[in-house]
Scaffold this active site. Structure first.
Site, mmCIF file in Angstrom:
data_model
loop_
_atom_site.group_PDB
_atom_site.id
_atom_site.type_symbol
_atom_site.label_atom_id
_atom_site.label_comp_id
_atom_site.label_asym_id
_atom_site.label_seq_id
_atom_site.Cartn_x
_atom_site.Cartn_y
_atom_site.Cartn_z
ATOM 1 N N GLY A 10 7.485 31.907 22.617
ATOM 2 C CA GLY A 10 7.917 30.507 22.497
ATOM 3 C C GLY A 10 8.459 30.272 21.097
ATOM 4 C CB THR A 125 1.902 30.967 17.821
ATOM 5 O OG1 THR A 125 1.455 30.021 18.807
ATOM 6 C CG2 THR A 125 0.694 31.464 17.071
ATOM 7 C CB ILE A 126 3.014 25.456 17.833
ATOM 8 C CG1 ILE A 126 2.874 25.648 19.353
ATOM 9 C CG2 ILE A 126 4.470 25.347 17.425
ATOM 10 C CD1 ILE A 126 3.196 24.385 20.152
ATOM 11 C CG ASP A 127 -0.297 28.124 21.010
ATOM 12 O OD1 ASP A 127 0.164 26.971 21.076
ATOM 13 O OD2 ASP A 127 -0.031 29.015 21.849
ATOM 14 C CG MET A 169 2.031 22.553 24.234
ATOM 15 S SD MET A 169 3.576 23.389 23.779
ATOM 16 C CE MET A 169 4.528 23.169 25.269
ATOM 17 C CG HIS A 275 8.381 22.526 25.660
ATOM 18 N ND1 HIS A 275 7.863 22.182 26.889
ATOM 19 C CD2 HIS A 275 8.294 23.872 25.571
ATOM 20 C CE1 HIS A 275 7.499 23.284 27.538
ATOM 21 N NE2 HIS A 275 7.745 24.320 26.759
ATOM 22 C CD GLN A 277 2.211 19.348 21.376
ATOM 23 O OE1 GLN A 277 1.066 19.546 21.004
ATOM 24 N NE2 GLN A 277 2.556 19.468 22.637
HETATM 25 O O1 F6P Z 1 2.431 29.554 22.726
HETATM 26 C C1 F6P Z 1 3.147 28.418 22.452
HETATM 27 C C2 F6P Z 1 3.180 27.499 23.628
HETATM 28 O O2 F6P Z 1 3.929 26.375 23.223
HETATM 29 C C3 F6P Z 1 1.820 27.110 24.207
HETATM 30 O O3 F6P Z 1 1.173 26.135 23.444
HETATM 31 C C4 F6P Z 1 2.226 26.661 25.589
HETATM 32 O O4 F6P Z 1 1.171 26.810 26.506
HETATM 33 C C5 F6P Z 1 3.352 27.584 25.934
HETATM 34 O O5 F6P Z 1 3.862 28.074 24.716
HETATM 35 C C6 F6P Z 1 4.461 26.946 26.721
HETATM 36 O O6 F6P Z 1 5.383 27.914 27.048
HETATM 37 P P1 F6P Z 1 6.819 27.655 27.684
HETATM 38 O O7 F6P Z 1 7.738 27.298 26.562
HETATM 39 O O8 F6P Z 1 7.161 28.960 28.292
HETATM 40 O O9 F6P Z 1 6.690 26.535 28.650
#
Ligand code: F6P
Length: 345
Positions: A10, A125-127, A169, A275, A277
């Site tokens: 992502g 990663t934003i996570d 997220m 998204h 975020q």
């Molecule tokens: O890993 C980053 C993230 O934004 C998670 O927080 C979220 O679950 C996932 O990616 C969403 O992914 P996608 O952009 O494939 O919908």
């Protein structure tokens, strides 16, 4: 020295800061050259590489997303994918690879390193769920966006005497929820690391109403789990898994808001930040961290310290083994959750 760089998984704010720093450091300090790989591991498999000079990275520092494009491609799941990566490394004369990504992209990098590929990782990663670094870039921007949303939801919650549930997220880690919850003054924060019953949430909200507060903010991580009697439940949008085996999380906010309204009688609404975020311009912190990571990654590549990732430890950039970084998810520090919980109810 020819370095090739890719961004995978992502996207997140700060990726362009890393790319710019890698190019500037490699070209100006090390007199080397950089190739950009399109769309993560997909571009490496398909041989989509192009030279990146100083002009190509000029003006990208404040821009969100990634100028290289990204994808959730797992070359180990593509027949002949790894062989094609090896061929393209030779064909394009790549001396070292820099992979910018989260646990999936860097997990691939760690496996390729075991097979002899000269690769360095940068944690993105934003996570904020990667081990081996105190922070990943992208996270700070995400919590600022979430905090701003919580501030905005406060005023409308108060005007309407409502409970506002905000779904953020973070996948299987609650970092975004807990930090934006503390920063935004949330009245309850739910994270995947701490399954919680709806009853408990309602009790916090009732306590708050009893002391004269007739509105509340509940922050819930998309991966938070409900504790129903002896069963723990995760809410998914789609059971289908991606190339790395992840389901699409989401939907817990709507379920929680309805359950709260049914049990307490308090009018409730929910907002899914999604998204938002991940998009837009990076915060100053993420620009600085991305720049520091990019410079350090170029240095590691030039020094030949492969199989490592740059990480932030005690405000110093250090090199950590990729294997250590991807081996275990970095979940929320329970002392931090304890601080958030002081303000519940
Ligand atoms: O890993 C980053 C993230 O934004 C998670 O927080 C979220 O679950 C996932 O990616 C969403 O992914 P996608 O952009 O494939 O919908």
């Amino acid at each position: 020295m020819r370095i090739a760089i890719l961004t995978g998984g992502g996207d997140c704010p700060g990726l362009n800061a890393v790319i710019r720093a890698v190019v500037r450091r490699t070209v100006q300090s090390h007199k080397g050259e950089v190739y950009g790989i399109s769309d993560g591991w997909a571009g490496m498999v398909e041989g989509r590489l192009m030279p990146l000079d100083l002009k190509a990275v000029s003006g990208i520092l404040p821009k969100g997303g990634t100028m290289l494009g990204t994808s959730r491609t797992n070359p180990f799941k593509i027949p002949g994918g790894v062989d094609r990566i090896m061929e393209n490394i030779r064909k394009f004369g790549v001396d070292a690879l820099i992979a910018v990504g989260g646990e999936d992209t860097l997990g691939v990098a760690a496996r390729l390193h075991d097979m002899g590929v000269k690769v360095v990782g940068v944690p993105k990663t934003i996570d904020n769920d990667l081990s081996g670094t105190e922070y990943t870039f992208g996270f700070d921007t995400a919590i600022n966006v979430a905090t701003d949303a919580i501030d905005r939801l406060h005023t409308t919650a108060e005007s309407h005497n409502r409970v506002m549930v905000v779904e953020v997220m973070g996948r299987h880690a609650g970092w975004i929820a807990v930090e934006s919850g503390i920063a935004g003054g949330a009245d309850v924060v739910l994270i995947p690391e701490m399954p919680i019953s709806v009853e408990e949430v309602c009790n916090h909200l009732k306590k708050r109403h009893e002391r004269g507060k007739n509105f509340s903010i509940v922050v819930v991580a998309e991966g938070a789990r409900f504790q129903d009697k002896d069963q723990v439940r995760t809410i998914v949008q789609d059971e289908k898994v991606d190339a790395f085996g992840h389901v699409r999380l989401g939907g817990i906010g709507a379920i929680l808001a309805q359950a709260i309204e049914e049990r307490t009688g308090y009018e409730s609404r929910y907002t899914v930040l999604g998204h938002i975020q991940r998009g837009g311009t990076p915060s100053a912190f993420d620009r600085v961290l991305g720049t520091r990571f990019g410079v350090a990654a170029a240095d590691l590549a030039v020094k030949g310290e492969y199989g490592k990732m740059v990480g932030l430890r005690g405000n110093k950039i250090e090199a950590v083994w990729l294997k250590e970084a991807v081996g275990k998810l970095k979940t929320v520090d329970m002392e931090l959750y304890e601080i958030a919980s002081v303000f519940f109810g």
